[in-house]
Design a protein around this motif. Sequence first.
Motif, short mmCIF file in Angstrom:
data_model
loop_
_atom_site.label_atom_id
_atom_site.label_comp_id
_atom_site.label_asym_id
_atom_site.label_seq_id
_atom_site.Cartn_x
_atom_site.Cartn_y
_atom_site.Cartn_z
N GLY A 103 0.80 -1.22 0.00
CA GLY A 103 0.00 0.00 0.00
C GLY A 103 0.83 1.27 0.00
O GLY A 103 0.29 2.38 -0.06
N LEU A 104 2.13 1.13 0.06
CA LEU A 104 3.03 2.28 0.06
C LEU A 104 3.02 2.95 -1.30
O LEU A 104 2.96 2.28 -2.33
N ALA A 105 3.06 4.26 -1.31
CA ALA A 105 3.12 5.01 -2.57
C ALA A 105 4.36 4.60 -3.35
O ALA A 105 5.41 4.33 -2.77
N ASP A 106 4.25 4.55 -4.67
CA ASP A 106 5.36 4.11 -5.51
C ASP A 106 6.64 4.92 -5.27
O ASP A 106 7.73 4.37 -5.25
N GLU A 107 6.49 6.25 -5.07
CA GLU A 107 7.68 7.08 -4.87
C GLU A 107 8.36 6.81 -3.53
O GLU A 107 9.50 7.21 -3.32
N ALA A 108 7.69 6.12 -2.61
CA ALA A 108 8.29 5.79 -1.31
C ALA A 108 8.93 4.40 -1.31
O ALA A 108 9.71 4.08 -0.41
N LYS A 109 8.63 3.59 -2.30
CA LYS A 109 9.17 2.22 -2.31
C LYS A 109 10.68 2.19 -2.52
O LYS A 109 11.38 1.40 -1.88
#
Length: 191
Positions: A103-109
């Motif tokens: 569920g983490l935003a793509d930019e945070a992965k």
Amino acid sequence: MAANASVNIRTVQRFEAGQPINVISRRALAKALGYDNPDTFDDPKFAQSVLEVFDGLKTMQQKDLDDQHPDHVRIKARAVVSGQEAAKFADEINAISFTIDEGLADEAKAPGASFCDYVQDLMDVDDVPISSRLGFAKDLGGILQDLTQQGASVYAATRDRKFRGAHWGDQPALEMTVGYLVVVPADRENC
């Protein structure tokens, strides 16, 4: 309950957690739950009894979940809020498991993966001068800050384990501290 009271789900969640909600929402929830007095939740004794009911429900739900998965062990996780905490965590553990929440935003992965990789690399380093360790902590703190800006939180937990082979005879068990590192969306309360 949210639909019956015409409030959003987050309002119900705040109410269940004992957090403040506005008087209009409290009255709407009282009406949705069938109370004649719309100010029922403003009575401190009643509010406490309602919170106890919610706590009891959460306990029952947790027990049901534990019963469904008896092979799972619950361990207490703590938020990692500084690079120093992350570096100390890496020093304490012998093995590690990482999870980057879907569920983490793509930019945070990507920074989440970098953080996990850095902790693992630091875990594998021995005999490093204190000045270098301070630099590692600063680097980890920078990645944590980036994760926070991207709407992510990092949690860590440890569990001491003893491993024993079937054919080890009198040899002592191998003792290890296993670390768990989880990167999740910041609004997620349970890991």
